[in-house]
Design a protein around this motif. Structure first.
Motif, mmCIF file in Angstrom:
data_model
loop_
_atom_site.group_PDB
_atom_site.id
_atom_site.type_symbol
_atom_site.label_atom_id
_atom_site.label_comp_id
_atom_site.label_asym_id
_atom_site.label_seq_id
_atom_site.Cartn_x
_atom_site.Cartn_y
_atom_site.Cartn_z
ATOM 1 N N PRO A 113 -3.342 -14.033 -9.595
ATOM 2 C CA PRO A 113 -4.138 -13.228 -10.411
ATOM 3 C C PRO A 113 -3.334 -11.771 -10.389
ATOM 4 O O PRO A 113 -3.662 -11.015 -11.506
ATOM 5 N N VAL A 114 -2.487 -11.695 -9.715
ATOM 6 C CA VAL A 114 -1.625 -10.377 -9.876
ATOM 7 C C VAL A 114 -0.594 -10.547 -11.104
ATOM 8 O O VAL A 114 -0.468 -9.521 -11.889
ATOM 9 N N LYS A 118 -5.880 -8.877 -15.038
ATOM 10 C CA LYS A 118 -5.763 -7.574 -14.841
ATOM 11 C C LYS A 118 -6.972 -7.026 -14.043
ATOM 12 O O LYS A 118 -8.193 -7.337 -14.391
ATOM 13 N N PHE A 119 -6.821 -6.269 -12.923
ATOM 14 C CA PHE A 119 -7.841 -5.814 -12.170
ATOM 15 C C PHE A 119 -7.373 -4.543 -11.569
ATOM 16 O O PHE A 119 -6.102 -3.953 -11.378
ATOM 17 N N LEU A 125 -0.775 -2.665 -5.601
ATOM 18 C CA LEU A 125 -0.688 -3.845 -4.671
ATOM 19 C C LEU A 125 0.720 -4.446 -4.631
ATOM 20 O O LEU A 125 1.466 -4.852 -3.791
ATOM 21 N N PHE A 126 1.393 -4.783 -5.772
ATOM 22 C CA PHE A 126 2.512 -5.381 -6.237
ATOM 23 C C PHE A 126 3.602 -4.178 -5.580
ATOM 24 O O PHE A 126 4.724 -4.637 -5.120
#
Length: 294
Positions: A113-114, A118-119, A125-126
């Motif tokens: 998901p990363v 897209k969120f 987070l990365f």
């Protein structure tokens, strides 16, 4: 006009590598490969040396009178322990296989998901994951021990497996590989009615096979040798300890056990090398046959 035609002919002319240059490259690579293989050859040779050859000064690189007495002595020493050697082997393979498999799957599921969705907070987070790569394992040992103690996992297999599963290296590696997957491929799968899990498992994972094979090498090698380093901090019961911890105890017997210790060293490095050779061939084959372009 003549200069233009001459330059055009030069442009069409193929640039051939010098025959002497090819020989020089081969000789240079062979020399580098020889020096890189010397430590491994020395370990293999020393495992079959009798005690007098091991203690000879100046030492001889290759064995003169091969013998299997080091391995028989190692077997006798391990047979005399109150915990069967097969128990040490089971502990080692259980920790390495379960930890590696769980790390590859969880790191891949977190990276998907990363990398492709897209969120809010994805970039943050990365960034946190990348920053965590700057800290060595020594820095986080106290924190990991406190966490495992609070969870009640001290003196269990999971005290080694859980921190290995949460390693940020796997997440970073899988995310970087998944970003190269064309979005059109995933959109076509969605149009065909595939669920997110099916897209991940049947499309994304086969495409990034080089990444998770590489991750298997790194994770298995780190867990295979974790018993005598990290594992000694978390595991106290003798029946839960690993092969490398049991074999390193042989060194405490003094110089008379240097022969069995050489045989033990060969045993310790043989399994990771075999895993690396097997996975490396698959990585090369996959990289040469599964290139994708958007």
């Amino acid at each position: 006009m003549k200069l233009a035609l001459q330059s055009l002919r030069w442009g069409k002319r193929k640039v051939n590598r010098s025959w002497y240059g090819n020989i020089l490259n081969v000789l240079l690579l062979a020399a580098l490969g020889y020096f890189m293989a010397l430590p491994l050859v020395f370990v293999v040779s020393s495992a079959f040396k009798p005690l007098d050859e091991i203690l000879t000064y100046p030492p001889k690189f290759f064995v003169q009178r091969p013998t299997l007495s080091n391995f028989s002595d190692l077997y006798n020493l391990l047979s005399g322990s109150w915990v069967p050697f097969s128990r040490y082997v089971f502990n080692t393979f259980f920790i390495a296989i379960v930890g590696t498999g769980a790390h590859v799957i969880i790191a891949s599921m977190a990276a998907y998901p990363v990398a492709k969705r897209k969120f809010p907070g994805r970039t943050f987070l990365f960034t946190v994951v990348v920053l965590s790569l700057m800290f060595s394992a020594t820095v986080t040992q106290v924190t990991n021990y406190m966490t495992m103690s609070w969870l009640g996992m001290i003196d269990t297999y999971w005290a080694i497996i859980i921190p290995a599963i949460g390693s940020s290296l796997g997440f970073y590696l899988m995310k970087q590989f998944m970003e190269n997957i064309p979005d059109a491929l995933l959109e076509a799968a969605q149009i065909d009615g595939c669920s997110e899990f099916r897209i991940f498992w049947n499309i994304v994972m086969p495409v990034v096979k080089p990444a998770w094979l590489t991750l298997i090498i790194f994770s298995f090698q780190s867990l295979w040798g974790a018993g005598s380093t990290v594992g000694s901090m978390y595991i106290y019961s003798e029946q839960l300890k690993t092969v490398d911890f049991a074999l390193h105890q042989i060194l405490a017997g003094g110089i008379i056990r240097i022969g069995p210790s050489m045989a033990a060293t060969l045993m310790l490095i043989s399994v990771p090398i075999l895993i690396f050779v097997f996975a490396q061939s698959n990585i090369i084959q996959t990289m040469s046959s599964s290139g994708m372009k958007d």
